[in-house]
Write a protein that holds these residues in place. Structure first.
Motif: not given
Length: 399
Positions: A177-178, A253-257
């Motif tokens: 998810h990211g 960590q970062i989200d795909d958004d």
């Protein structure tokens, strides 16, 4: 310790030159108590070179702001550029979506005339704005596009590390998810001024790993998540007011958004080489400011031999600017080598104009905060900013 008023009376007995008096007060107060430089009424800005296109008009509100930036440039370098400067640029319509090319060039030149630190932070805003405009990420577009386009939000960027040789640093690795970010950004300009920062980095260690563009909301160290470590502003020989800081990622960590786009590294390099081959309008802005200063010094000392040198530099600057901008407008008419030669020539010209202006002030230019000294250091910065090997070689081997 003498008061400012007492210093004025003392200096008036030594010199009838009002410019000498003002300069003397400025440095005596600074050296006597170690306080910030005292503001003095600036001399009227002289601009013998003028704009590249005579039809371009800068309105009164912009002229007033430019004079304010010129007057406060030394304080900006010493204490840091205040966010209010960016907000005032937005208020006059100078921060956000770029206008027609000739007007944007003139704005770049005028800001560099006033303070290259302001020009640099102003120009950095365009990178996150352009990335958003071309992004398919509607979440980020809805959140930031309008406010960056009208200047209500300020953007910063970091991507120069992609030009470095050696292993990619920092990098992004895919996770569910990211993405997980690791490594260190050595230099993010304008962190303290920005609302959002566009960061570009390689998506992996492989030679063909693509370039990922992502958005980070600017926060203080106390507000940042623990995997992000923000360092103090860098101590620089020039551009000290740009709030340039290192930032370390430790399994952040970062989200795909949060991702704006992904691009093949080869494509990114090709586009970067196409951009960086051109002459920088800021170089001509610095030349304009230095030539105005030199012209005033010629008149002040009635130095006809100086005037000859000034006129030669002025003629060279006007002719070279015409050639450089024509090359940008019709890039396919010249080879890359010819573009590189023009960019190097513009940088060399800015340095020579700034050096001539500094020499005309003799020993007084050595005081910390003197405008001619700051401009010469700014010219040195432009010679290494967005530096590419063909231009570097020409500058090193120039006659």
């Amino acid at each position: 310790m003498l008061s400012g008023r007492e210093m004025m009376r003392k200096l008036k007995t030594c010199s009838g030159d009002q410019h000498d008096i003002a300069t003397g007060i400025e440095w005596l107060i600074s050296s006597a108590d170690g306080s910030s430089t005292v503001a003095v009424e600036p001399m009227k800005m002289v601009d013998p070179m003028g704009p590249a296109e005579v039809s371009i008009h800068i309105d009164a509100a912009a002229e007033a702001l430019l004079m304010n930036l010129t007057t406060n440039a030394a304080n900006h370098e010493k204490h840091g550029l205040p966010r209010a400067v960016m907000d005032r640029l937005a208020a006059i319509g100078w921060l956000g979506t770029a206008p027609a090319v000739p007007l944007q060039r003139e704005r770049a030149e005028r800001l560099a005339m006033a303070d290259v630190s302001v020009w640099f932070c102003w120009s950095q805003h365009q990178s996150p704005l352009r990335l958003l405009q071309s992004s398919s990420n509607n979440i980020l577009r809805d959140r930031w596009l309008e406010s960056l386009a009208n200047g209500k939000a300020v953007g910063a960027t970091a991507f120069a590390h992609l030009r470095r040789h050696g292993p990619a640093n920092p990098i992004a690795c895919p996770v569910p998810h990211g993405w997980e970010l690791n490594g260190r950004l050595d230099w993010i300009t304008g962190w303290d001024l920005a609302d959002v920062v566009a960061v570009q980095m390689r998506a992996g260690h492989e030679k063909d790993a693509p370039v990922l563009a992502l958005m980070l909301e600017r926060k203080t160290q106390e507000q940042l998540p623990k995997p992000l470590q923000l360092f103090p502003p860098l101590e620089l020989m020039v551009m000290g007011g740009t709030w340039s800081r290192p930032l370390k990622f430790n399994r952040h960590q970062i989200d795909d958004d949060a991702v704006l786009s992904s691009m093949p590294f080869e494509t990114w390099c090709s586009r970067d080489k196409a951009r960086t081959r051109f002459a920088n309008p800021a170089a001509f802005g610095l030349a304009r400011a230095a030539l105005g200063d030199l012209r005033q010094q010629c008149e002040r000392y009635a130095a006809s031999s100086w005037l000859n040198g000034f006129q030669r530099l002025l003629a060279e600057a006007r002719e070279l600017r015409y050639r450089c901008y024509a090359a940008v407008d019709r890039p396919d008419e010249l080879s890359n080598a010819q573009h590189h030669r023009l960019r190097a020539a513009a940088l060399d010209l800015a340095q020579r104009c700034c050096q001539a202006a500094l020499i005309s002030h003799s020993g007084s230019a050595m005081y910390t905060g003197h405008a001619s000294g700051r401009r010469l250091r700014e010219a040195a910065f432009l010679q290494v900013q967005a530096l590419i090997p063909p231009v570097q070689e020409r500058l090193i081997n120039s006659d």
